[in-house]
Design an enzyme around this catalytic site. Structure first.
Site, PDB file in Angstrom:
ATOM      1  N   VAL A  11       1.478   5.208 211.748  1.00  0.00           N
ATOM      2  CA  VAL A  11       2.758   5.737 211.249  1.00  0.00           C
ATOM      3  C   VAL A  11       3.941   5.135 212.012  1.00  0.00           C
ATOM      4  CG1 VAL A  11       4.145   7.860 211.077  1.00  0.00           C
ATOM      5  CG2 VAL A  11       1.743   7.879 210.403  1.00  0.00           C
ATOM      6  N   ASP A  30       5.138   3.210 223.533  1.00  0.00           N
ATOM      7  CA  ASP A  30       3.719   3.602 223.516  1.00  0.00           C
ATOM      8  C   ASP A  30       3.185   3.561 224.942  1.00  0.00           C
ATOM      9  OD1 ASP A  30       1.622   3.636 220.828  1.00  0.00           O
ATOM     10  OD2 ASP A  30       0.734   3.673 222.846  1.00  0.00           O
ATOM     11  N   LYS A 209       2.603  19.042 204.283  1.00  0.00           N
ATOM     12  CA  LYS A 209       1.640  17.948 204.347  1.00  0.00           C
ATOM     13  C   LYS A 209       0.209  18.456 204.160  1.00  0.00           C
ATOM     14  CE  LYS A 209       0.391  13.825 204.871  1.00  0.00           C
ATOM     15  NZ  LYS A 209       0.294  12.998 206.033  1.00  0.00           N
ATOM     16  N   HIS A 216      -4.578  17.255 196.892  1.00  0.00           N
ATOM     17  CA  HIS A 216      -5.125  15.951 196.458  1.00  0.00           C
ATOM     18  C   HIS A 216      -6.653  15.976 196.548  1.00  0.00           C
ATOM     19  CE1 HIS A 216      -1.029  14.240 197.948  1.00  0.00           C
ATOM     20  NE2 HIS A 216      -0.924  14.922 196.829  1.00  0.00           N
ATOM     21  N   TYR A 256       1.300  27.163 186.665  1.00  0.00           N
ATOM     22  CA  TYR A 256       0.208  27.819 187.417  1.00  0.00           C
ATOM     23  C   TYR A 256       0.187  27.455 188.897  1.00  0.00           C
ATOM     24  CZ  TYR A 256      -1.519  28.141 182.598  1.00  0.00           C
ATOM     25  OH  TYR A 256      -1.632  28.352 181.258  1.00  0.00           O
ATOM     26  N   GLY A 264      -6.372  36.338 184.755  1.00  0.00           N
ATOM     27  CA  GLY A 264      -7.267  37.146 183.928  1.00  0.00           C
ATOM     28  C   GLY A 264      -7.136  36.688 182.490  1.00  0.00           C
ATOM     29  N   CYS A 267      -9.298  33.956 178.097  1.00  0.00           N
ATOM     30  CA  CYS A 267      -9.661  32.528 178.067  1.00  0.00           C
ATOM     31  C   CYS A 267     -10.065  31.955 179.415  1.00  0.00           C
ATOM     32  CB  CYS A 267      -8.501  31.712 177.513  1.00  0.00           C
ATOM     33  SG  CYS A 267      -8.167  32.123 175.812  1.00  0.00           S
ATOM     34  N   ARG A 330      -7.760  42.351 177.807  1.00  0.00           N
ATOM     35  CA  ARG A 330      -9.089  41.857 178.179  1.00  0.00           C
ATOM     36  C   ARG A 330      -9.047  41.094 179.504  1.00  0.00           C
ATOM     37  NH1 ARG A 330     -10.441  38.716 172.904  1.00  0.00           N
ATOM     38  NH2 ARG A 330      -8.200  38.405 173.067  1.00  0.00           N
TER      39      ARG A 330
HETATM   40  N1  LIG Z   1      -2.445   7.366 209.334  1.00  0.00           N
HETATM   41  C1  LIG Z   1      -1.889   7.894 208.283  1.00  0.00           C
HETATM   42  O1  LIG Z   1      -2.039   7.453 207.136  1.00  0.00           O
HETATM   43  C2  LIG Z   1      -0.992   9.071 208.418  1.00  0.00           C
HETATM   44  C3  LIG Z   1      -0.225   9.445 207.315  1.00  0.00           C
HETATM   45  C4  LIG Z   1       0.619  10.528 207.448  1.00  0.00           C
HETATM   46  C5  LIG Z   1       0.668  11.229 208.643  1.00  0.00           C
HETATM   47  N2  LIG Z   1      -0.093  10.866 209.694  1.00  0.00           N
HETATM   48  C6  LIG Z   1       0.047  11.628 210.940  1.00  0.00           C
HETATM   49  O2  LIG Z   1       0.898  10.895 211.801  1.00  0.00           O
HETATM   50  C7  LIG Z   1       0.467  11.023 213.163  1.00  0.00           C
HETATM   51  C8  LIG Z   1       0.172   9.682 213.767  1.00  0.00           C
HETATM   52  O3  LIG Z   1      -0.920   9.105 213.076  1.00  0.00           O
HETATM   53  P1  LIG Z   1      -1.367   7.615 213.327  1.00  0.00           P
HETATM   54  O4  LIG Z   1      -2.441   7.347 212.333  1.00  0.00           O
HETATM   55  O5  LIG Z   1      -0.163   6.729 213.353  1.00  0.00           O
HETATM   56  O6  LIG Z   1      -1.980   7.724 214.829  1.00  0.00           O
HETATM   57  P2  LIG Z   1      -2.531   6.535 215.763  1.00  0.00           P
HETATM   58  O7  LIG Z   1      -3.651   7.138 216.531  1.00  0.00           O
HETATM   59  O8  LIG Z   1      -2.764   5.321 214.946  1.00  0.00           O
HETATM   60  O9  LIG Z   1      -1.326   6.216 216.754  1.00  0.00           O
HETATM   61  C9  LIG Z   1      -0.847   7.100 217.699  1.00  0.00           C
HETATM   62  C10 LIG Z   1      -0.219   6.305 218.835  1.00  0.00           C
HETATM   63  O10 LIG Z   1       0.444   7.203 219.704  1.00  0.00           O
HETATM   64  C11 LIG Z   1       0.355   6.651 221.024  1.00  0.00           C
HETATM   65  N3  LIG Z   1       0.710   7.675 222.023  1.00  0.00           N
HETATM   66  C12 LIG Z   1       0.007   8.745 222.437  1.00  0.00           C
HETATM   67  N4  LIG Z   1       0.723   9.451 223.333  1.00  0.00           N
HETATM   68  C13 LIG Z   1       1.930   8.838 223.464  1.00  0.00           C
HETATM   69  C14 LIG Z   1       3.111   9.100 224.215  1.00  0.00           C
HETATM   70  N5  LIG Z   1       3.211  10.156 225.022  1.00  0.00           N
HETATM   71  N6  LIG Z   1       4.132   8.268 224.086  1.00  0.00           N
HETATM   72  C15 LIG Z   1       4.067   7.207 223.269  1.00  0.00           C
HETATM   73  N7  LIG Z   1       2.985   6.900 222.543  1.00  0.00           N
HETATM   74  C16 LIG Z   1       1.924   7.703 222.623  1.00  0.00           C
HETATM   75  C17 LIG Z   1      -1.083   6.149 221.074  1.00  0.00           C
HETATM   76  O11 LIG Z   1      -1.269   5.228 222.129  1.00  0.00           O
HETATM   77  C18 LIG Z   1      -1.195   5.511 219.682  1.00  0.00           C
HETATM   78  O12 LIG Z   1      -0.807   4.156 219.721  1.00  0.00           O
HETATM   79  C19 LIG Z   1      -0.727  11.980 213.097  1.00  0.00           C
HETATM   80  O13 LIG Z   1      -0.261  13.294 213.279  1.00  0.00           O
HETATM   81  C20 LIG Z   1      -1.244  11.824 211.698  1.00  0.00           C
HETATM   82  O14 LIG Z   1      -1.954  12.962 211.268  1.00  0.00           O
HETATM   83  C21 LIG Z   1      -0.903   9.782 209.606  1.00  0.00           C
END
Ligand SMILES: NC(=O)c1ccc[n+]([C@@H]2O[C@H](COP(=O)([O-])OP(=O)(O)OC[C@H]3O[C@@H](n4cnc5c(N)ncnc54)[C@H](O)[C@@H]3O)[C@@H](O)[C@H]2O)c1
Length: 434
Positions: A11, A30, A209, A216, A256, A264, A267, A330
């Protein structure tokens, strides 16, 4: 806008590239040094259509850079997007460690700041997280929520494989906040999408979400169960579902999809049972279809429990037919409710202007004679008679006649199964799912 993006995973990397394309200056953060160095070399941390070009282009323009130095990133920005991972624990809850760690780091970074800072929760989090983060940040930074900083919830709706295109063409952007100032900042960030930016309750933004993805998953499981039943009976399931989705009035539509009373009528229960029976007779396991009736029965029990908990003797039920505007009794959930209440000795009065027992015919008449033989004695001719009789009023149908009844209800227990927002502030009001 200057934006820090915490977490350079799936993300975070997409947000980095797309926010830069919108003209913002973005600094990725990161804890993983390798991911940081990749971004700084113009290489994305994930495989995703079109992201390579965006990361390459904007590290070159200088709009994207990355660091492990979170204090510096907060210093150089006005907004931080939290995109860190929230993996599931073995017990099914989300592990929120990374979220709280990054909130602590941002709070540390804004401690001596003299301008407003916005924190955006992009990760999928449990309802209540925004509030917990805000409190934690107030404690660590010594600053005040919605005055010196704000935490908004902005859930992510991207699908892997088309995430960049989904980012640029969202159905809408959801911002959960009670702070106008923070909302305006978010509107500015997302204005290039050209799609609505919707301000909503924080809890709604945190929960949507989960609801979307559960729906879905439900759709896929439903289509698969229908598919195997169709296959077994020699029906082309792809043609069947092609036709199903063409009904945008009742099938692929808002119909719905509002919580309320159990279903109920003659149908829905019958045809659901019919489809399930075809599966059963063909030795097909279709647990989803099986569970729908069970879920409905449990929901009706909830309505009964809401009434019972007040321990009042005199109950008024507004609406008896399986839905308003008909006299069809019914399989009406309200008939079941009244049957149960009467059986337990409650003094029930009912208002339903469409139900005139002497005019009922055929299967409808037999049904009510069998289920509620003494129903005539319970039906009142006026709404006021029922309200005045009752200590507890159960609203089953949404009726125009209820407009203006708020004052009359203020000393009553009100159980709302239909959705009357205007009665919510009454002292003894309770909705079945709100
Ligand atoms: N992957 C998807 O398709 C998707 C879609 C929608 C929402 N999400 C949500 O978004 C969030 C992130 O998902 P993702 O798939 O990108 O995760 P990911 O595991 O790919 O990436 C998370 C990153 O965060 C970093 N990190 C951890 N602690 C940190 C800190 N204190 N400071 C900076 N960086 C740090 C990790 O090193 C890692 O690179 C999750 O909550 C997920 O549920 C994911």
């Amino acid at each position: 806008m200057k934006i820090a993006v915490f977490g350079l995973g799936y993300v975070g990397c997409v947000s980095l590239g797309c926010l830069a394309e919108y003209g913002h200056t973005v600094i990725g953060v990161d804890i993983n040094e390798y991911k940081v160095s990749q971004i700084n070399s113009g290489v994305p941390t994930i495989i995703e259509k079109d992201i390579d070009e965006l990361i390459r282009k904007h590290t070159a323009t200088g709009r994207i850079k990355a660091t492990t130095d979170y204090l510096n990133a907060v210093n150089e920005s006005d907004v931080a997007f939290i995109c860190v991972g929230t993996p599931s624990t073995v017990t099914g809850q989300l592990d929120m460690t990374h979220i709280f760690n990054s909130a602590e780091q941002i709070a540390e970074g804004i401690r001596s700041r003299d301008s407003f800072y916005t924190v955006v929760i992009r990760s999928t989090v449990m309802p209540g997280t925004n509030n917990r983060i805000s409190e934690l940040m107030e404690q660590i930074s010594g600053l005040r929520r919605n005055i010196d900083f704000s935490v908004v919830s902005n859930p992510e709706f991207l699908r892997e494989g088309s995430a960049v295109s989904d980012f640029f063409n969202p159905p809408y952007t959801v911002i959960g906040t009670d702070d106008r100032n923070a909302f305006r900042i978010m509107e500015e960030i997302y204005s290039p999408t050209g799609k609505p930016v919707i301000q909503t309750d924080i809890g709604v933004a945190e929960m949507i979400k989960y609801v979307n993805n559960s729906f879905h998953a439900l759709k896929i499981a439903f289509a698969n169960e229908v598919g195997v039943i169709a296959k077994k009976t020699g029906v082309d399931s792809l043609k069947l579902m092609d036709l199903f989705v063409k009904d945008e009035k009742l099938n692929i539509s808002p119909a719905y999809l509002k919580p309320g009373m159990a279903y109920g009528g003659s149908c829905l229960p019958k045809d659901l049972k019919g489809l399930f029976t075809i599966a059963y007779d063909n030795y097909l396991d279709t647990p989803l279809l099986k569970s729908i009736g069970e879920s409905n029965a449990i929901h009706l029990d909830r309505a009964f429990e809401l009434v019972e908990k007040h321990r009042s003797k005199k109950i008024g039920v507004i609406g008896l037919a399986f839905k308003k505007g008909t006299d069809d009794l019914r399989h009406s959930p309200a008939v079941e409710l009244v049957e149960k209440l009467s059986g337990k000795g409650y003094d029930v009065k009912i208002y339903d202007k469409n139900v005139v027992i002497s005019k009922l015919l055929g299967a409808n008449k037999s049904y009510i004679e069998e289920r509620l033989p003494h129903v005539s004695g319970l039906l009142a001719s006026s709404l006021l008679e029922v309200i005045d009789h009752s200590e507890t009023v159960v609203l089953v149908h949404k009726l125009f006649e209820m407009t203006g009844m708020k004052d009359r209800l203020k000393d009553k227990n009100v159980i709302d199964l239909a959705g009357y927002p205007e009665f919510r502030e009454l002292p003894n009001y309770e909705g079945i799912a709100w």
